[in-house]
Design a protein around this motif. Structure first.
Motif, short mmCIF file in Angstrom:
data_model
loop_
_atom_site.label_atom_id
_atom_site.label_comp_id
_atom_site.label_asym_id
_atom_site.label_seq_id
_atom_site.Cartn_x
_atom_site.Cartn_y
_atom_site.Cartn_z
N GLN A 294 2.58 48.63 8.00
CA GLN A 294 1.14 48.88 8.19
C GLN A 294 0.98 49.33 9.64
N ILE A 295 0.84 50.64 9.85
CA ILE A 295 0.87 51.21 11.19
C ILE A 295 -0.38 52.03 11.43
N ASP A 296 -1.04 51.76 12.55
CA ASP A 296 -2.14 52.61 13.00
C ASP A 296 -1.65 53.32 14.25
N TRP A 297 -1.29 54.60 14.11
CA TRP A 297 -0.66 55.33 15.20
C TRP A 297 -1.60 55.50 16.38
N GLU A 298 -2.89 55.63 16.13
CA GLU A 298 -3.84 55.83 17.22
C GLU A 298 -4.13 54.53 17.95
N GLU A 299 -4.32 53.46 17.19
CA GLU A 299 -4.64 52.17 17.79
C GLU A 299 -3.40 51.46 18.33
N GLY A 300 -2.24 51.82 17.82
CA GLY A 300 -1.01 51.17 18.27
C GLY A 300 -0.76 49.84 17.61
N THR A 301 -1.43 49.56 16.50
CA THR A 301 -1.20 48.30 15.78
C THR A 301 -0.02 48.46 14.84
#
Length: 559
Positions: free
Chosen positions: A109-116
């Motif tokens: 589960q990756i949010d590339w913009e948020e860095g999570t």
């Protein structure tokens, strides 16, 4: 995307190079080691026995973390060549490539913009679990500390945010495979194992280090400023130079272009009792012959057309201090005569003047010319040479002081990184090795130019690579043998290579083998010459011509 597809997609095998001649293995910019797993396992056991399990765990975690960050640098270079998630999966493939474990990302589960980030990884054939079980038997807790460190370091390096992995299942506990869970340090809270990241304090070692620094601090003179080095060749030269610092003896600095003769002269001045007086440097080769005398000794008003006022020369401006004459071998014969007189009497006479002036100057001269050869050629006065060579100091070229290169590089990075507003962690291992292998015809000056260029080209936050130092591959030293690149191709390449090796035995007959290959292609194509030519990678006309040649050959029946 399966791991094999990832390897082929990003051509990872081509980034691995073996060089048997130099004893080096490279994975892109990083030097690798091929070690016996059993030997490494024995060292791991000794660490646990000596340091205790907790300290060994922290040390192995940090070692894996550092390795993961190295591989993350390679993966980040590939961003833009494919989907970000595919690029991220290069890490698990590299870990398998290095023979440590086979990892498969089961959930991400990756949010590339948020860095999570939240991820679960299934790991098979962990060498660490296998080694621990061999030495200590079944464990009550997970033992793949270097593996979790690698996953943490890789993900942290890739996302530029601290992400920690923990092992929830371990083959050493009797589980079918190892299982890792990773998320940001904030998401773990107090249970993030952050205590394993800072190095452990070693009080005895720290005390020894402080004592060594105190002993070094008691030395009367040390290299400072631009005078940097630690190699035996440099230290021998520095010791000779430092003995002359407190005296007024004339020093002759000799060495190749770019070795830093002015830096040595500057240090000599700064560590003498004349440090508060002027240091005047003159490049004799940069001044035209008809002006060199006026520049050195000054001009009296009316001495020649255009001399509208009197002005002092470099000797007068250096009065009480140090005059550094660089490229001394370029002095004209008349200037050599006047310089000799100054050294003998301590007096100078301006051009066009009728009286002398007393000066108190410490002279430091430098040249890359063989003055004794110049004397034999009649280009330099012998009496002047013996006056100047009272205390000769030979400065070694950079290729003879290679241990100084990393120290010089650190100083140059500290100098130029702020100028170009860059934050740079240093050089990649391959870049460091390239600097060590280079022959340095331009010496320290060339190194400075190369590092400044590299700082300009490098991306802030990333290490400097070979491509930033040199145009393409680093130059090969004169006389050095050109070696194969040792690149590891795909399995098909290896088979083709082995086939060629097997063919090139005793009694090899190229014509016979070519004829057999042509006939085999025709049989496989069931007599269709167009299809047979396609199999061979040639045109139908070329195939027909060659078959005709063999048919007409008197030796055709013997094939």
């Amino acid at each position: 995307m399966p791991n094999q597809a990832i390897a082929e997609r990003f051509n990872l095998r081509s980034r691995l190079r073996f060089n048997i001649d130099t004893g080096q293995i490279w994975l892109d910019e990083s030097r690798m080691l091929l070690l016996h797993a059993k030997a490494f396992g024995a060292m791991r056991k000794e660490m646990i026995d000596t340091l205790g399990q907790q300290r060994a765990k922290g040390l192995l975690f940090r070692m894996g973390f550092a390795a993961g960050q190295q591989d993350a640098e390679l993966a980040r270079k590939l961003i833009g060549e494919g989907d970000n998630f595919d690029v991220f999966q290069v890490g698990p493939e590299l870990h398998a490539f290095e023979g440590l474990v086979r990892s498969v990302m089961r959930e991400a589960q990756i949010d590339w913009e948020e860095g999570t980030f939240f991820g679960e990884v299934e790991c098979h054939n962990s060498w660490e679990a296998e080694s621990h079980r061999q030495h200590f038997g079944i464990s009550e807790e997970p033992v793949c500390w270097a593996l979790t460190g690698y996953a943490s370091g890789y993900t942290t390096g890739f996302f530029k945010r601290l992400i920690i992995f923990r092992e929830s299942q371990c083959a050493c506990q009797g589980d079918g495979h190892c299982h890792l869970v990773g998320k940001t340090a904030e998401a773990w809270g107090d249970d993030a194992h952050l205590e394993y990241l800072p190095p452990q304090d070693d009080t005895p070692l720290k005390a020894l280090r402080e004592e060594l620094q105190q002993l070094r601090g008691s030395q009367p003179l040390r290299p400072t400023g631009r005078l940097i080095g630690c190699s035996p060749a440099f230290l021998r030269t520095f010791d000779l130079l430092s003995r002359a610092a407190g005296s007024t003896i004339t020093v002759l600095l000799q060495g190749e272009t770019g070795v830093g003769k002015e830096a040595f002269a500057q240090w000599l001045h700064e560590n003498s009792d004349r440090a508060d007086k002027p240091f005047i440097a003159v490049n004799c080769a940069a001044i035209p012959n008809d002006l060199i005398e006026s520049e050195l000794f000054g001009v009296q008003k009316g001495a020649f057309t255009g001399a509208a006022q009197s002005r002092p020369g470099r000797f007068e401006r250096a009065d009480g201090g140090t005059l550094f004459l660089d490229e001394l071998g370029e002095l004209s014969p008349s200037a050599q005569v006047k310089l000799l007189r100054v050294l003998q009497t301590g007096e100078i006479e301006r051009l066009g003047d009728d009286h002398t002036r007393k000066v108190n100057v410490r002279l430091v001269a430098a040249t890359n010319v063989n003055l004794q050869q110049a004397i034999a050629d009649g280009a330099f006065r012998a009496d002047l040479y013996y006056r100047l060579a009272t205390y000769p100091v030979q400065i070694p070229p950079l290729r003879e002081r290679r241990p100084d290169i990393p120290v010089l590089v650190d100083a140059l990075l500290a100098k130029y990184a702020p100028v170009y507003q860059k934050s740079l962690p240093g050089l990649s291992e391959r870049a460091q090795q390239a600097l060590q292998d280079y022959h340095w015809p331009g010496n320290v000056r060339e190194l400075e130019n190369i590092i400044e260029r590299a700082v300009l080209l490098a991306e802030s936050g990333a290490p400097i690579g070979v491509e930033h130092l040199f145009h393409g591959e680093p130059p090969v030293a004169p006389g050095a043998p050109v070696k194969p690149d040792g690149r590891v191709g795909n399995l098909g390449d290896a088979r083709h290579e082995q086939l060629c090796e097997n063919l090139l035995g005793e009694g090899f007959d190229l014509q016979a083998h070519e004829h057999r290959l042509l006939e085999l292609a025709v049989r496989r194509a069931q007599g269709n010459l167009t299809h047979a030519a396609r199999l061979l990678g040639i045109t139908r006309r070329q195939l027909a011509y060659r078959l005709k040649q063999y048919a007409e050959s008197p030796c055709a029946d013997s094939v």
